[in-house]
Design an enzyme around this catalytic site. Structure first.
Site: not given
Ligand code: CP3
Length: 343
Positions: A75, A29, A25, A38, A150
């Site tokens: 994602d 943010r 990640r 964003r 999910y």
């Molecule tokens: O790592 C990176 O920088 C690459 C991008 C990346 C994102 N999600 C961007 C993201 C990667 C590799 C993921 C993987 C992901 N997404 C997983 C597996 C890894 C983990 O964290 O367990 C999972 C379960 C998801 C599903 C997901 N996406 C959730 C549960 C959420 C909400 C939680 C949160 O942190 O808000 C997201 C949103 C998300 N994916 C964000 C980002 C940067 C935040 C949303 C935003 O910017 O508004």
């Protein structure tokens, strides 16, 4: 710099001092420049499907910290979205999906899968051109079990009770869902590799909630299937597995799935991590909250990992994604400390 991608050397089993470093990640943010892009993108999925902006946010942490690897910005839930399922990201709530029923599993439509994901492939192509030569580009997907949780619950849950119950009550539909996700995810990774990804990571963030039999059937087997399919076409592209929370089941996971890199969450004891490292590269495993706290909590955590794992194939990373409240100065301090290790 010679343009050598040291993370690929480590995935091949070599020990590199100081170890390569990146963060799960890393585009997110906690970075003001991410929050700015964003805002311009509109919704989160609009950002994932906009190659101009997705390239921009992928590069932000590389420009700021000079990490050894860059992970494609996207994602794991674009896969169900590309299969025609309703997926939305709501501010403050995380992902919201239309929960899938057993009957609907048979109606999943892969017809437009790669067309829907074309912007992601375009992002990978542009990234490989723009990244420094020495930066490894990582593609990724979610593991079938984690993506299925999910799709079934429609949102995140603490223990994945809806998906576990679905698996027990509807074993045939559930097996079919995992099979479809494994096939499509493998095809998705293969396209990312063909667009320029040097390595791929499979995120199984929810593998920790399953009993022994379910862990084998829902986590190990589908990931092994993805690895087989990817390696049938691209035998030399390393795959990193991240079975978060797998506990005792970490042992055997590398061998059973065929992965090259093993992603460790922060609860894996370092003595156990050393044993796992005998089989090949390990990645991890700093508690992301040590990075939030900074100071002694951070420096001691980094030091313990480098001492325990620094003399074998190690990719320094967090034990899960960086959290939004992390101070940037702490990330800088972590990178400095890792890069100042004496071999
Ligand atoms: O790592 C990176 O920088 C690459 C991008 C990346 C994102 N999600 C961007 C993201 C990667 C590799 C993921 C993987 C992901 N997404 C997983 C597996 C890894 C983990 O964290 O367990 C999972 C379960 C998801 C599903 C997901 N996406 C959730 C549960 C959420 C909400 C939680 C949160 O942190 O808000 C997201 C949103 C998300 N994916 C964000 C980002 C940067 C935040 C949303 C935003 O910017 O508004």
């Amino acid at each position: 710099m010679t343009g050598k991608r040291i993370m690929l050397d480590v995935l091949g089993g070599e020990t590199v001092f100081p170890p390569p470093i990146w963060m799960m990640r890393q585009a997110g943010r906690y970075l003001p420049e991410y929050r700015e892009t964003r805002k311009r993108a509109g919704g989160f999925l609009d950002l994932c499907y906009n190659p101009d902006l997705a390239v921009e946010v992928t590069l932000q942490p590389i420009e700021r910290f000079g990490f050894d690897a860059s992970i494609l910005f996207s994602d794991i839930l674009v896969v169900p979205h590309a299969l025609g399922r309703g997926v939305a990201f709501e501010e403050g709530r995380g992902p919201v999906l239309t929960p899938i029923t057993a009957a609907e599993v048979g109606e999943l439509d892969a017809e437009a899968f790669h067309v829907n994901l074309a912007p992601v492939y375009e992002t990978v192509r542009r990234l490989r051109k723009k990244l420094p030569d020495e930066t490894t580009l990582i593609g990724f997907c979610g593991a079938p079990w984690t993506v299925a949780t999910y799709m079934i619950a429609g949102h995140g849950t603490p223990d994945q009770a809806p998906a576990r119950l679905f698996a027990y009550r509807e074993p045939q539909a559930f097996a079919r869902l995992l099979r479809i996700l494994a096939e499509q995810s493998a095809a998705y990774l293969i396209r990312q590799i063909e667009a320029g990804a040097d390595a791929v990571q499979i995120f199984d963030s929810w593998s920790g909630v399953l009993d022994e039999a379910c862990f084998e059937a829902f986590c190990v087997e589908p990931v092994a299937e993805i690895v087989r399919r990817v390696h049938a076409v691209h035998p030399n592209v390393p795959v990193i597995g991240f079975p978060k929370g797998a506990g005792h089941r970490y042992s055997g996971y590398r061998q059973k799935t065929g992965i090259q890199g093993l992603g460790l969450d922060w609860t894996v004891p370092l003595a156990a991590a050393r044993d796992l490292q005998r089989g090949g590269a390990v990645q991890g495993n700093l508690d992301p909250l040590r990075l939030v706290a900074g100071g002694k909590a951070l420096s001691e955590g980094v030091d313990a990992i480098l001492r325990a794992l620094g003399d074998g194939p190690l990719i320094f990373n967090l034990g899960h994604g960086i959290t939004p409240e992390t101070p940037i100065a702490h990330v800088e301090a972590m990178v400095r400390q890792v890069r100042s290790i004496q071999g």
